[in-house]
Design a protein around this motif. Structure first.
Motif, PDB file in Angstrom:
ATOM      1  N   LEU A  52       0.838  -1.199   0.000  1.00  0.00           N
ATOM      2  CA  LEU A  52       0.000   0.000   0.000  1.00  0.00           C
ATOM      3  C   LEU A  52       0.873   1.249   0.000  1.00  0.00           C
ATOM      4  O   LEU A  52       1.815   1.355   0.784  1.00  0.00           O
ATOM      5  CB  LEU A  52      -0.898   0.012   1.235  1.00  0.00           C
ATOM      6  CG  LEU A  52      -1.798  -1.205   1.433  1.00  0.00           C
ATOM      7  CD1 LEU A  52      -2.426  -1.182   2.797  1.00  0.00           C
ATOM      8  CD2 LEU A  52      -2.849  -1.223   0.366  1.00  0.00           C
ATOM      9  N   ALA A  53       0.548   2.182  -0.840  1.00  0.00           N
ATOM     10  CA  ALA A  53       1.198   3.488  -0.851  1.00  0.00           C
ATOM     11  C   ALA A  53       0.199   4.470  -0.258  1.00  0.00           C
ATOM     12  O   ALA A  53      -0.840   4.740  -0.852  1.00  0.00           O
ATOM     13  CB  ALA A  53       1.592   3.899  -2.258  1.00  0.00           C
ATOM     14  N   LEU A  54       0.503   4.975   0.903  1.00  0.00           N
ATOM     15  CA  LEU A  54      -0.407   5.908   1.564  1.00  0.00           C
ATOM     16  C   LEU A  54      -0.233   7.298   0.968  1.00  0.00           C
ATOM     17  O   LEU A  54       0.887   7.763   0.781  1.00  0.00           O
ATOM     18  CB  LEU A  54      -0.127   5.946   3.058  1.00  0.00           C
ATOM     19  CG  LEU A  54      -0.292   4.614   3.782  1.00  0.00           C
ATOM     20  CD1 LEU A  54      -0.002   4.786   5.255  1.00  0.00           C
ATOM     21  CD2 LEU A  54      -1.683   4.069   3.588  1.00  0.00           C
ATOM     22  N   PRO A  55      -1.332   7.959   0.647  1.00  0.00           N
ATOM     23  CA  PRO A  55      -1.222   9.307   0.075  1.00  0.00           C
ATOM     24  C   PRO A  55      -0.778  10.299   1.150  1.00  0.00           C
ATOM     25  O   PRO A  55      -1.125  10.163   2.317  1.00  0.00           O
ATOM     26  CB  PRO A  55      -2.639   9.610  -0.405  1.00  0.00           C
ATOM     27  CG  PRO A  55      -3.514   8.754   0.448  1.00  0.00           C
ATOM     28  CD  PRO A  55      -2.704   7.526   0.766  1.00  0.00           C
ATOM     29  N   THR A  56      -0.018  11.278   0.720  1.00  0.00           N
ATOM     30  CA  THR A  56       0.384  12.339   1.639  1.00  0.00           C
ATOM     31  C   THR A  56      -0.687  13.409   1.633  1.00  0.00           C
ATOM     32  O   THR A  56      -1.335  13.656   0.618  1.00  0.00           O
ATOM     33  CB  THR A  56       1.738  12.949   1.228  1.00  0.00           C
ATOM     34  OG1 THR A  56       1.623  13.407  -0.120  1.00  0.00           O
ATOM     35  CG2 THR A  56       2.843  11.919   1.321  1.00  0.00           C
ATOM     36  N   ALA A  57      -0.866  14.049   2.774  1.00  0.00           N
ATOM     37  CA  ALA A  57      -1.917  15.058   2.913  1.00  0.00           C
ATOM     38  C   ALA A  57      -1.630  16.282   2.053  1.00  0.00           C
ATOM     39  O   ALA A  57      -2.522  16.837   1.432  1.00  0.00           O
ATOM     40  CB  ALA A  57      -2.072  15.453   4.376  1.00  0.00           C
ATOM     41  N   THR A  58      -0.388  16.693   2.021  1.00  0.00           N
ATOM     42  CA  THR A  58      -0.022  17.863   1.222  1.00  0.00           C
ATOM     43  C   THR A  58       1.256  17.548   0.460  1.00  0.00           C
ATOM     44  O   THR A  58       1.976  16.613   0.771  1.00  0.00           O
ATOM     45  CB  THR A  58       0.239  19.093   2.115  1.00  0.00           C
ATOM     46  OG1 THR A  58       1.331  18.800   2.992  1.00  0.00           O
ATOM     47  CG2 THR A  58      -0.979  19.459   2.925  1.00  0.00           C
ATOM     48  N   ALA A  59       1.534  18.362  -0.515  1.00  0.00           N
ATOM     49  CA  ALA A  59       2.746  18.163  -1.306  1.00  0.00           C
ATOM     50  C   ALA A  59       3.991  18.530  -0.514  1.00  0.00           C
ATOM     51  O   ALA A  59       5.083  18.089  -0.832  1.00  0.00           O
ATOM     52  CB  ALA A  59       2.675  18.984  -2.586  1.00  0.00           C
ATOM     53  N   THR A  66       5.508  11.519   6.758  1.00  0.00           N
ATOM     54  CA  THR A  66       4.939  10.435   5.961  1.00  0.00           C
ATOM     55  C   THR A  66       5.307   9.088   6.569  1.00  0.00           C
ATOM     56  O   THR A  66       4.466   8.178   6.645  1.00  0.00           O
ATOM     57  CB  THR A  66       5.441  10.524   4.509  1.00  0.00           C
ATOM     58  OG1 THR A  66       5.113  11.809   3.990  1.00  0.00           O
ATOM     59  CG2 THR A  66       4.813   9.460   3.645  1.00  0.00           C
ATOM     60  N   ALA A  67       6.558   8.938   7.002  1.00  0.00           N
ATOM     61  CA  ALA A  67       6.995   7.681   7.621  1.00  0.00           C
ATOM     62  C   ALA A  67       6.246   7.438   8.926  1.00  0.00           C
ATOM     63  O   ALA A  67       5.857   6.301   9.226  1.00  0.00           O
ATOM     64  CB  ALA A  67       8.498   7.718   7.871  1.00  0.00           C
ATOM     65  N   ALA A  68       6.002   8.496   9.697  1.00  0.00           N
ATOM     66  CA  ALA A  68       5.261   8.347  10.953  1.00  0.00           C
ATOM     67  C   ALA A  68       3.813   7.950  10.677  1.00  0.00           C
ATOM     68  O   ALA A  68       3.256   7.098  11.387  1.00  0.00           O
ATOM     69  CB  ALA A  68       5.311   9.651  11.740  1.00  0.00           C
ATOM     70  N   ALA A  69       3.216   8.514   9.650  1.00  0.00           N
ATOM     71  CA  ALA A  69       1.842   8.154   9.304  1.00  0.00           C
ATOM     72  C   ALA A  69       1.763   6.707   8.826  1.00  0.00           C
ATOM     73  O   ALA A  69       0.819   5.977   9.151  1.00  0.00           O
ATOM     74  CB  ALA A  69       1.310   9.085   8.222  1.00  0.00           C
ATOM     75  N   THR A  70       2.759   6.265   8.080  1.00  0.00           N
ATOM     76  CA  THR A  70       2.784   4.891   7.594  1.00  0.00           C
ATOM     77  C   THR A  70       2.988   3.925   8.751  1.00  0.00           C
ATOM     78  O   THR A  70       2.365   2.859   8.805  1.00  0.00           O
ATOM     79  CB  THR A  70       3.881   4.716   6.535  1.00  0.00           C
ATOM     80  OG1 THR A  70       3.730   5.720   5.533  1.00  0.00           O
ATOM     81  CG2 THR A  70       3.806   3.360   5.880  1.00  0.00           C
ATOM     82  N   GLY A 117       9.159   3.363   1.991  1.00  0.00           N
ATOM     83  CA  GLY A 117       8.026   4.093   2.540  1.00  0.00           C
ATOM     84  C   GLY A 117       6.685   3.459   2.249  1.00  0.00           C
ATOM     85  O   GLY A 117       5.656   4.014   2.618  1.00  0.00           O
ATOM     86  N   LEU A 118       6.680   2.306   1.598  1.00  0.00           N
ATOM     87  CA  LEU A 118       5.433   1.612   1.297  1.00  0.00           C
ATOM     88  C   LEU A 118       5.077   0.673   2.443  1.00  0.00           C
ATOM     89  O   LEU A 118       5.947   0.100   3.093  1.00  0.00           O
ATOM     90  CB  LEU A 118       5.568   0.807   0.003  1.00  0.00           C
ATOM     91  CG  LEU A 118       5.865   1.623  -1.258  1.00  0.00           C
ATOM     92  CD1 LEU A 118       6.095   0.697  -2.438  1.00  0.00           C
ATOM     93  CD2 LEU A 118       4.741   2.584  -1.550  1.00  0.00           C
ATOM     94  N   LEU A 119       3.800   0.518   2.660  1.00  0.00           N
ATOM     95  CA  LEU A 119       3.308  -0.361   3.719  1.00  0.00           C
ATOM     96  C   LEU A 119       3.098  -1.752   3.135  1.00  0.00           C
ATOM     97  O   LEU A 119       2.389  -1.920   2.148  1.00  0.00           O
ATOM     98  CB  LEU A 119       1.990   0.181   4.281  1.00  0.00           C
ATOM     99  CG  LEU A 119       1.317  -0.631   5.367  1.00  0.00           C
ATOM    100  CD1 LEU A 119       2.186  -0.695   6.603  1.00  0.00           C
ATOM    101  CD2 LEU A 119      -0.021  -0.046   5.714  1.00  0.00           C
ATOM    102  N   ARG A 120       3.736  -2.743   3.724  1.00  0.00           N
ATOM    103  CA  ARG A 120       3.637  -4.123   3.260  1.00  0.00           C
ATOM    104  C   ARG A 120       2.806  -4.922   4.261  1.00  0.00           C
ATOM    105  O   ARG A 120       3.126  -4.965   5.437  1.00  0.00           O
ATOM    106  CB  ARG A 120       5.007  -4.742   3.109  1.00  0.00           C
ATOM    107  CG  ARG A 120       5.862  -3.991   2.105  1.00  0.00           C
ATOM    108  CD  ARG A 120       7.136  -4.699   1.768  1.00  0.00           C
ATOM    109  NE  ARG A 120       8.087  -3.995   0.953  1.00  0.00           N
ATOM    110  CZ  ARG A 120       7.894  -3.418  -0.202  1.00  0.00           C
ATOM    111  NH1 ARG A 120       6.714  -3.403  -0.717  1.00  0.00           N
ATOM    112  NH2 ARG A 120       8.841  -2.827  -0.871  1.00  0.00           N
TER     113      ARG A 120
END
Length: 171
Positions: A52-59, A66-70, A117-120
């Protein structure tokens, strides 16, 4: 001792092979049969993998955020909130208590963040269809848990209206 007696000839080698022919044939066959029996005794397990590639909230979101959210998403996938819902929807308790079923299901699920950075998400089960069903249920339940509640939606709508009013005032 002369040179002819100390030399090993092809005939001597063939004689040794002929004397040990039974061992040379039945030895590997016996080892192969033992390995086959061992393979049948080991329980079969299948793994369903999802990336899964989690979308980032902002650019402008940082890599650390992003790593913390993942990492938080990976932890949420094996949380009791998600696991209990999966156990109830797929009837995985099988007469066991919820706590025991939760531990058993948590042992089947592995969620980790890769270096990219992808969630496996790896789910192991006794059949491929069951592994895929559980993996899909984990993803679906996790996605439903990320939807904000009614109060949070009302707060977000209020913030949106304030932001819209501010934008209109600036323009």
């Amino acid at each position: 001792m002369n040179a002819e007696e100390s030399e090993i000839s092809v005939l001597d080698l063939l004689l040794v092979v002929a004397e040990n022919l039974k061992l040379l044939i039945f030895g590997p066959i016996l080892v192969g049969l033992l390995a086959l029996a061992g393979a049948y005794l080991v329980p079969q397990s299948y793994t369903s993998q999802a990336i899964l590639a989690l979308p980032t909230a902002t650019a402008t979101a940082t890599a650390t955020a992003t790593a913390a959210a993942t990492q938080a998403a990976a932890a949420m996938m094996v949380s009791p909130l998600v696991l209990d819902s999966i156990i109830e929807s797929l009837n995985l308790s099988e007469g066991r208590s919820m706590q025991v079923a939760r531990v058993g299901l948590a042992n089947q699920i592995k969620a980790a963040v890769g270096k990219d950075g992808l969630l496996r998400l790896d789910v192991t089960a006794h059949s491929p269809a069951q592994a895929q069903t559980i993996a899909n249920a984990v993803i679906d339940t996790w996605l439903k848990s990320t939807v904000p509640g009614e109060q949070a939606r009302a707060d977000l709508a209020k913030r949106l209206s304030y932001a819209q009013t501010s934008l209109d005032a600036v323009t």
